[in-house]
Write a protein that holds these residues in place. Structure first.
Motif: not given
Length: 355
Positions: A141-164
């Motif tokens: 499952y490959l998501e493509l977007d602006y670098a700023e957007v994917v960096d923000k999303k990665a931070r949210v995912i890493n901070a949420k156990p229910e996501l990560a």
């Protein structure tokens, strides 16, 4: 005496956003990125009102004063229900019907893994997390977007156990073994798309590419280059398709006002097409064997035929007397598709055509 409990499993490695290609500066990039925040808030409103189930959207929406989240009017909630329900149906049909020799065809999504989904302009969408919870996540499952957007999303995912922490199986991890990939790629630069495909996709595996409210923000020639890339990257496997959701019809009174409103926010619809026919023509011209497009009034009618009980449930959720305005808005958005047809059956094509 009870034996000591086993050590807890190691947490999944942090999600890393891969960068595939440099971005050039352009006025309006930040404004286009901001449309992601509005879409997330709208989908959360839709979920909170009971139209859809999306338990992950709340993680990507920043609450307002006193922890409140924005509540949108029924006409917006119903529009997002139509959009989400249609795209979910297409994705599930792809996972069920696009099979390679030797794959299971018993309709059980958890047994179908040799699939790839690419989401261009993915923003903070939560499709992957829903599929993973259902044990239906594809091979990649490959998501493509602006670098700023994917960096923000990665931070949210890493901070949420229910996501990560919700791994589909022990063999899947974000960094190495798992199928989820966040990649920065500039849609205005096809070379960055090629880099992402080369690193993360198998050209011989059935692939579904999806795009929601993305291509209309590009210049027309840039959007056409993306569609052509989608056709090329899926050409080696017939069980593949590209499906997009975008605004259309900018020339009538409603369309002109819609275009002006979006431009006033700093994110003009540079590549909006004029009709469902133009969407179909572009798909065919760019290399897909079968192509088509319908406006969102037709998708609502399709959902009513396909699952009348759920549509009846949705209709009862909120008072709604804006039928004329609703139909007008729906006529200015569409679902378009390009398909590399299946051998031996047209089930995916029929589903995308909303039969």
């Amino acid at each position: 005496m009870m034996p000591p409990p086993p050590d807890p499993p190691d947490p999944p490695p942090p999600l890393r956003a891969a960068h595939a290609g440099a971005f050039g500066d352009r006025a309006g990039d930040v404004a286009v990125q901001d449309t992601n925040d509005e879409a997330c808030a709208s989908k959360l409103s839709c979920a909170n009102a009971g139209y859809i189930v999306d338990e992950w959207a709340r993680h990507f929406v920043k609450p307002g004063p006193m922890g409140r989240v924005k509540k949108y009017p029924p006409i917006i909630n119903r529009g997002y229900y139509t959009r989400v329900a249609t795209m979910r149906n297409v994705i599930e049909c792809f996972l069920r019907e696009c099979v390679l020799p030797g794959d299971a065809r018993d309709g059980v999504l958890s047994r179908i893994t040799r699939r790839q989904i690419v989401q261009i302009g993915a923003g903070f969408d939560t499709i992957y997390f829903r599929l993973r919870q259902k044990a239906a996540a594809p091979l990649t499952y490959l998501e493509l977007d602006y670098a700023e957007v994917v960096d923000k999303k990665a931070r949210v995912i890493n901070a949420k156990p229910e996501l990560a922490g919700q791994m589909m199986s022990p063999s899947h991890s974000y960094r190495d073994d798992g199928g989820y990939r966040l990649v920065a790629a500039d849609l205005r630069d096809v070379n960055s798309l090629n880099d992402a495909a080369a690193k993360h996709l198998d050209p011989e595996v059935p692939t579904l590419i999806i795009s929601e409210c993305c291509l209309a923000y590009l210049e027309r020639h840039e959007a056409e280059a993306v569609v052509r890339w989608c056709a090329e990257v899926t050409s080696a496997c017939e069980a593949s398709a590209f499906v997009l959701y975008d605004p259309i019809n900018p020339s009538d009174a409603f369309g002109r006002q819609m275009v002006m409103n979006v431009a006033a926010r700093g994110s003009p619809l540079r590549g909006i097409l004029g009709s469902v026919g133009e969407q179909t023509d572009r798909m065919s011209r760019c290399g897909f064997r079968s192509a088509g497009c319908v406006d969102m009034n037709e998708t609502w009618d399709y959902l009513t035929r396909r699952n009348s009980a759920d549509v009846a449930r949705v209709v009862r959720l909120e008072m709604f007397d804006e039928i004329e305005e609703w139909r007008l808005i729906q006529a200015h958005y569409c679902v378009a598709w390009g398909v590399n047809q299946l051998d031996g059956g047209d089930a995916l094509l029929d589903a995308i055509k909303l039969k």
